[in-house]
Write a protein that holds these residues in place. Structure first.
Motif, mmCIF file in Angstrom:
data_model
loop_
_atom_site.group_PDB
_atom_site.id
_atom_site.type_symbol
_atom_site.label_atom_id
_atom_site.label_comp_id
_atom_site.label_asym_id
_atom_site.label_seq_id
_atom_site.Cartn_x
_atom_site.Cartn_y
_atom_site.Cartn_z
ATOM 1 N N GLY A 103 42.562 33.442 32.685
ATOM 2 C CA GLY A 103 43.000 32.395 31.756
ATOM 3 C C GLY A 103 44.494 32.177 31.809
ATOM 4 O O GLY A 103 44.981 31.037 31.880
ATOM 5 N N PHE A 104 45.251 33.267 31.813
ATOM 6 C CA PHE A 104 46.706 33.118 31.827
ATOM 7 C C PHE A 104 47.250 32.867 33.229
ATOM 8 O O PHE A 104 48.388 32.420 33.384
ATOM 9 N N SER A 105 46.464 33.134 34.254
ATOM 10 C CA SER A 105 46.850 32.676 35.593
ATOM 11 C C SER A 105 46.877 31.157 35.618
ATOM 12 O O SER A 105 47.813 30.535 36.157
ATOM 13 N N THR A 172 51.426 36.684 39.051
ATOM 14 C CA THR A 172 51.276 36.314 40.467
ATOM 15 C C THR A 172 51.032 34.822 40.617
ATOM 16 O O THR A 172 51.515 34.190 41.571
ATOM 17 N N ALA A 173 50.297 34.251 39.669
ATOM 18 C CA ALA A 173 49.981 32.816 39.721
ATOM 19 C C ALA A 173 51.100 31.945 39.183
ATOM 20 O O ALA A 173 51.096 30.725 39.382
ATOM 21 N N SER A 174 52.074 32.560 38.501
ATOM 22 C CA SER A 174 53.031 31.784 37.707
ATOM 23 C C SER A 174 54.306 31.443 38.449
ATOM 24 O O SER A 174 55.417 31.611 37.926
ATOM 25 N N ASN A 175 54.161 30.994 39.672
ATOM 26 C CA ASN A 175 55.286 30.510 40.460
ATOM 27 C C ASN A 175 54.886 29.214 41.138
ATOM 28 O O ASN A 175 53.730 29.039 41.527
ATOM 29 N N SER A 176 55.845 28.306 41.248
ATOM 30 C CA SER A 176 55.581 27.076 41.978
ATOM 31 C C SER A 176 55.750 27.358 43.461
ATOM 32 O O SER A 176 56.844 27.687 43.925
ATOM 33 N N THR A 202 46.609 25.001 52.637
ATOM 34 C CA THR A 202 48.012 25.228 53.011
ATOM 35 C C THR A 202 48.698 26.098 51.965
ATOM 36 O O THR A 202 49.441 27.039 52.296
ATOM 37 N N LEU A 203 48.444 25.779 50.694
ATOM 38 C CA LEU A 203 48.985 26.595 49.608
ATOM 39 C C LEU A 203 48.509 28.038 49.712
ATOM 40 O O LEU A 203 49.298 28.988 49.630
ATOM 41 N N LEU A 204 47.214 28.218 49.892
ATOM 42 C CA LEU A 204 46.652 29.567 49.960
ATOM 43 C C LEU A 204 47.202 30.350 51.147
ATOM 44 O O LEU A 204 47.566 31.530 51.019
ATOM 45 N N CYS A 581 46.864 34.797 43.200
ATOM 46 C CA CYS A 581 47.294 33.897 44.276
ATOM 47 C C CYS A 581 46.379 32.679 44.381
ATOM 48 O O CYS A 581 46.838 31.537 44.510
ATOM 49 N N VAL A 582 45.078 32.907 44.327
ATOM 50 C CA VAL A 582 44.117 31.824 44.504
ATOM 51 C C VAL A 582 44.167 30.852 43.338
ATOM 52 O O VAL A 582 44.260 29.623 43.524
ATOM 53 N N VAL A 583 44.131 31.375 42.112
ATOM 54 C CA VAL A 583 44.159 30.507 40.930
ATOM 55 C C VAL A 583 45.469 29.726 40.867
ATOM 56 O O VAL A 583 45.495 28.526 40.570
ATOM 57 N N GLY A 584 46.587 30.393 41.158
ATOM 58 C CA GLY A 584 47.880 29.726 41.112
ATOM 59 C C GLY A 584 47.969 28.571 42.084
ATOM 60 O O GLY A 584 48.496 27.497 41.753
ATOM 61 N N ALA A 585 47.474 28.769 43.299
ATOM 62 C CA ALA A 585 47.527 27.704 44.302
ATOM 63 C C ALA A 585 46.747 26.479 43.851
ATOM 64 O O ALA A 585 47.213 25.336 43.973
ATOM 65 N N LEU A 586 45.562 26.694 43.320
ATOM 66 C CA LEU A 586 44.724 25.572 42.896
ATOM 67 C C LEU A 586 45.373 24.785 41.765
ATOM 68 O O LEU A 586 45.441 23.551 41.798
#
Length: 772
Positions: A103-105, A172-176, A202-204, A581-586
Motif C-alpha cells: 500500500g505504501f509502495s 524502495t518504490a518511493s523514488n522517481s 524499461t522502467l523495470l 521496485c516493481v510497484v514503484g515502476a508501475l
C-alpha cells in the motif's frame, strides 16, 4: 569460511579463555586449518557483540560516563546510537506487513512522482513513510481481533521487523526513476508517447539492474562498520525509539511526537500562507526591482538566485541532512558552496560563454539571441542534420549551467581517485569477499553483522540471475522501443555503470554523501555522444542505463544496511525490495502520464510556476540535445564548451595531489578529511532550484555535528537523530496533505489569498521575479 550458525552468548571469561588458548596454541605450531581460524574469529566477534550489549545497557540506564556517550567515528554511531538487540522469534512475513508495504509502495511512488515535477526537487522522506506506517500498523494491532482465524490478519503486536520490512518495501518504490525522464522528455519535446508495455519494462529493467549491482556489492559496502550509511541512522534510531523505548511513555518518544506535532502545524505557514518564510532576504526586502539583487541574494523561487546571506524557515527545504551527515562531509560541502558564490558570479558577470545574453540560472539551451533553442529545427527523423544546423546556428547554455557541467565532471573524476587513494586499504578485504574463488576469510568486526549470522544469506547467484533477466529486458525494450541504442552500446554503458556505482556507493556508505543524478546523466550523455553521434534519443538511453543503476544502487544498499541494523532476515529484505521496485515502476509511469497531460504548459516553461516545474525534464533534454545531437558542435576541441569533457581528467588529479601531501604529513586532520570530490561537486551547487535553505542548513550542521556532539554528548547520542526524524516526518506528512488539498496535485489548486507575504508579483522572498 566463517560459520553462519549463531553462537549462543557466553560469559566474557569464556570468550577470553578461548582466544587466549588459541593464541597459546599458535605459539607451538602454525595454525593452518580453516575451522581453527574460523572459531577464533567467531569467538572474537561474539565477544565484541557482548561488550556492545553491555555498553548499550549502561548508556540506556544513564550509568555510563560522558566519554562513553561521545560519538567519534562510524563504529561509535553504530553501537552507541543504535541497539544491537535482535528479537529472533518476531514474525516478519505477515499479511499485515505485505499489505502495508504494498500500500505504501503505491503511495510513496505517487508522491515521488509529484515531487519530481516540483520547483524544488524533493525526495520522499523515509521518516515520513516510517511514521505513517507505524500509525496504521499500531491501529491495525489494536482494532482487529488477534485470535482464531483473525490471527492471520493480526498476528499480535506490530513489531519492529514487520515495520522495517514494510518501510523498506515502500521506500524502495518511493523514488522517481530516471526512466521517467526518458519517457516524459519524449512526450514533452518529441511528441512521442512510448508504448505502455515498452515504457513499463524499461522502467523495470533500469531499476532491477541497480538492485543487482547493490546485491553484488553488499559484502564490501554493507557488512563492515566503516560503511555505516549515515543516511539510514535517523530512520533506524526512530524504529528503535518507537519499538524498544517502552512505548509512548519514554522521554525520547515524547520528544519525537511533540516535535512532530509542532512542525506539522508550523509548516502550513511557509508552504502556503506565508511563503516569505522560505527565504528571508534583507536585500530583497529593501529592493525588489534589481535583477542583480535577485541573482545574488534571492533564491526562494525556482531558478531565481543563489540566496547569499538569506535565511530559510521552511524545514521542507532545510531537511534533516545537516543533523546526520558527518561533520567533515558538511564542511567540505560548505567550502564548495563558498566557491559557488564566487564562481557563479564570475562566469555570469564576467560574461564567460556570453552568459549575459542568457538567464542567470536555467537548464534550457538557447540560440545566440537568448531565445530557447529550436531543437526540432536541427533534427531529421530525430537525428542531427548538419544542413539544418547551419541555418539555425549554434546552441548555448546559461553560463552557470555550463559551469555546473564542468564542476560535475571535475567531481566525477575526483570521486574515483579519492576512493582509490583513501578508502581502498580498508575496503579491499571486503571486495575480495566478492570473489567466489577467494579462500581468505576477512573478519568483519561489526556487531550488527555478527548478530545477523544466525540468518542465511541471499546466495550471490540470485543477484546474478536477476542481473541477467534485467539485462535481457533492457536489450528487448531498446529494440522494440526504437531507441537506436544497440546491444554493444548498452553492454559498455553497464560495465561503466558498475564501476562508478562502486565508487559512489562507497562515498555514500562512509561519508553520507550522495552524488546527484544530473551529474551522472551528463557524464553518460558525453559517453553516449561518442557511441551514437548525432542521436539525442539514443543519448537519453545511455544516460538512463548509466545513471539509474547507480542512483538505485545507493538507495538499495542503504536499505540493506537498515535491514542489518533492524535484524531483518536477508531473504526477506530481498523479497520486499523486489516488490518495491516493481510497484514503484508501475505507479511512476501512471502518475507521469497524468501530470504531463494536465500541467504541460508549466512543465515546458523555463521558470515554471511556484507549484510545478519541468526543470528536471528540461535538464535531461538539454543533455540529450547538447551531447546527442550537438556534441561535436559544442564540446569538441576549439568549440565553446570544450572544457566540459576535459574536466573529467583534470578532476582525477586533485585527490592524487592531496594524497601525496597526506602521506608526507599523515597527522594532518585537514589533509585526511578534506575531500576534493565533495568540494568540487558543490562548487556550482546553487545553479538550479530553491537555494535559500543552504545558509540555514550550514549553520545547523555545525551546531549539531560539532557543538552539541562534543559539548553535550549524552543529548546528542540520545536525541539528535530522533529530532531529525520528527522534523522530517511532520513536514512530509503535512506537505503531502497540502499537495493534495491546495497545490493542485489532485485537481484544482487553491492558492492562499494574496497579501504582502504572498505577493504573486514577486518571487517568494519578494525579489524581482525571474523571467518566464
Amino acid at each position: 569460511m566463517a560459520s553462519t550458525e549463531h553462537v549462543p552468548a557466553r560469559q566474557d571469561s569464556e570468550f577470553t579463555d578461548d582466544i587466549e588458548k588459541k593464541a597459546h596454541d599458535s605459539s607451538d605450531e602454525k595454525i593452518g586449518y580453516v575451522d581453527t581460524v574460523t572459531y577464533s574469529d567467531d569467538a572474537e566477534e561474539e565477544l565484541q557483540l557482548k561488550q556492545a550489549e553491555e555498553l548499550e545497557a549502561r548508556l540506556a540506564s544513564g550509568a555510563a560516563v560522558d566519554s562513553e556517550y561521545l560519538v567519534k567515528d562510524a563504529h561509535d554511531v553504530s553501537i552507541k546510537v543504535l541497539s544491537v538487540r535482535d528479537d529472533y522469534e518476531l514474525p516478519v512475513v505477515t499479511f499485515r506487513m505485505l499489505f502495508l508495504g504494498l500500500g505504501f509502495s503505491a503511495f510513496g511512488s505517487v508522491l515521488a512522482q509529484l515531487y519530481y515535477f516540483k520547483p524544488q526537487t524533493l525526495l520522499v522522506s523515509e521518516s515520513f513513510l516510517l511514521i505513517v506506517i507505524y500509525f496504521i500498523g499500531k491501529g491495525w494491532e489494536k482494532v482487529l481481533p488477534s485470535h482464531g482465524i483473525f490471527r492471520f490478519l493480526n498476528p499480535g503486536p506490530f513489531n519492529i521487523k514487520e515495520h522495517g520490512a514494510a518501510l523498506i518495501m515502500a521506500y524502495t518504490a518511493s523514488n522517481s526513476a530516471t526512466a521517467i525522464q526518458v519517457i516524459s522528455v519524449q512526450d514533452l519535446y518529441y511528441n512521442n508517447q512510448l508504448n505502455p508495455g515498452v515504457a513499463i519494462f524499461t522502467l523495470l529493467a533500469s531499476q532491477l539492474i541497480g538492485y543487482s549491482f547493490a546485491g553484488l556489492l553488499q559484502e564490501a559496502l554493507v557488512y563492515p562498520s566503516i560503511c555505516f550509511w549515515p543516511t539510514v541512522i535517523t530512520p533506524a534510531s526512530i524504529f528503535q525509539a518507537l519499538h524498544f523505548d517502552g512505548g509512548l511513555g519514554s522521554k525520547r518518544t515524547k520528544i519525537f511526537w511533540a516535535l512532530f506535532t509542532f512542525i506539522f502545524c508550523y509548516e502550513i505557514f511557509p508552504q502556503w500562507i506565508f511563503p516569505v518564510l522560505t527565504g528571508v532576504s534583507i536585500f530583497c526586502l529593501v529592493d525588489h526591482t534589481s535583477a542583480t539583487m535577485r541573482n545574488v541574494f534571492g533564491g526562494a523561487s525556482n531558478n531565481e538566485g543563489m540566496g547569499l546571506l538569506a535565511a530559510c524557515f521552511d524545514w521542507n527545504l532545510v531537511t534533516s541532512a545537516n543533523l546526520y551527515t558527518p561533520l567533515w562531509t558538511q564542511l567540505n560541502q560548505d567550502i564548495g558552496v563558498v566557491f559557488t558564490y564566487i564562481l557563479m558570479c564570475a562566469v555570469y558577470y564576467g560574461n564567460i560563454w556570453q552568459g549575459l545574453k542568457f538567464p542567470f540560472m536555467s537548464q534550457a539551451i538557447f540560440d545566440i539571441n537568448g531565445n530557447q533553442y529550436n531543437q526540432t529545427a536541427i533534427l531529421t527523423n530525430n537525428k542531427f542534420d548538419p544542413v539544418k544546423f547551419a541555418e539555425v546556428g549554434p546552441a548555448y547554455f546559461s553560463s552557470t549551467n555550463a559551469l555546473y557541467f564542468i564542476t560535475a565532471n571535475l567531481a566525477m573524476g575526483a570521486t574515483i581517485t579519492h576512493v582509490l587513494c583513501f578508502y581502498w586499504e580498508q575496503l579491499l578485504p571486503f571486495f575480495r569477499m566478492m570473489n567466489p574463488w577467494n579462500k581468505n576469510h576477512s573478519v568483519t568486526h561489526d556487531e550488527h553483522f555478527t548478530a545477523m549470522k544466525r540468518y542465511s544469506k541471499v546466495p550471490r547467484w540470485w543477484f546474478l540471475s536477476l542481473l541477467a533477466i534485467a539485462y535481457a529486458m533492457a536489450q528487448a525494450t531498446d529494440y522494440t522501443g526504437h531507441s537506436n541504442f544497440t546491444w554493444w552500446q548498452l553492454t559498455v554503458i553497464l560495465f561503466l555503470s558498475m564501476f562508478f556505482t562502486t565508487a559512489y556507493c562507497t562515498t555514500s556508505a562512509i561519508l553520507g554523501y550522495q552524488q546527484f543524478s544530473t551529474q551522472l546523466d551528463g557524464f553518460y550523455s558525453m559517453i553516449g555522444s561518442y557511441m551514437a553521434p548525432g542521436d539525442p534519443v539514443a543519448n537519453m538511453y545511455a544516460a538512463l542505463y548509466g545513471s539509474q543503476p547507480t542512483v538505485q544502487g545507493i538507495t538499495l544498499l542503504g536499505d540493506l544496511k537498515l535491514g542489518q541494523y533492524l535484524k531483518i532476515p536477508p531473504k526477506v529484505n530481498f523479497l520486499v525490495q523486489i516488490l518495491g521496485c516493481v510497484v514503484g515502476a508501475l505507479l511512476n509511469y501512471v502518475m507521469e502520464l497524468s501530470i504531463v497531460k494536465n500541467q504541460r504548459t508549466a512543465l515546458l516553461s523555463i521558470s515554471g510556476t511556484r507549484l510545478w516545474s519541468g526543470q528536471n525534464a528540461q535538464s535531461f533534454n538539454s543533455n540529450a540535445i547538447s551531447w546527442g545531437a550537438l556534441g561535436r558542435e559544442m564540446f569538441s576541441p576549439g568549440k565553446t564548451y570544450y572544457m566540459v569533457p576535459v574536466s573529467l581528467a583534470i578532476g582525477a588529479i586533485f585527490p592524487i595531489i592531496q594524497y601525496g601531501l597526506y602521506r608526507k604529513w599523515p597527522k594532518s586532520a585537514f589533509l585526511k578529511n578534506f575531500n576534493t570530490s565533495v568540494v568540487l561537486q558543490y562548487s556550482c551547487f546553487l545553479s538550479v532550484g530553491i537555494n535559500t535553505s543552504v545558509n540555514t542548513s550550514m549553520l545547523l550542521g555545525v551546531v549539531s555535528q560539532w557543538w552539541v556532539r562534543n559539548r553535550y554528548p549524552r543529548a546528542f547520542t540520545k536525541y539528535n537523530y530522533i529530532v531529525a526524524g520528527a522534523l522530517d516526518g511532520g513536514t512530509q506528512v503535512i506537505s503531502f496533505i497540502l499537495n493534495l488539498a491546495v497545490f493542485g496535485a489532485a485537481g484544482t489548486a487553491v492558492p492562499f489569498p494574496q497579501w504582502w507575504g504572498n505577493d504573486a508579483n514577486y518571487s517568494a522572498d519578494r525579489c524581482l521575479a525571474p523571467a518566464s
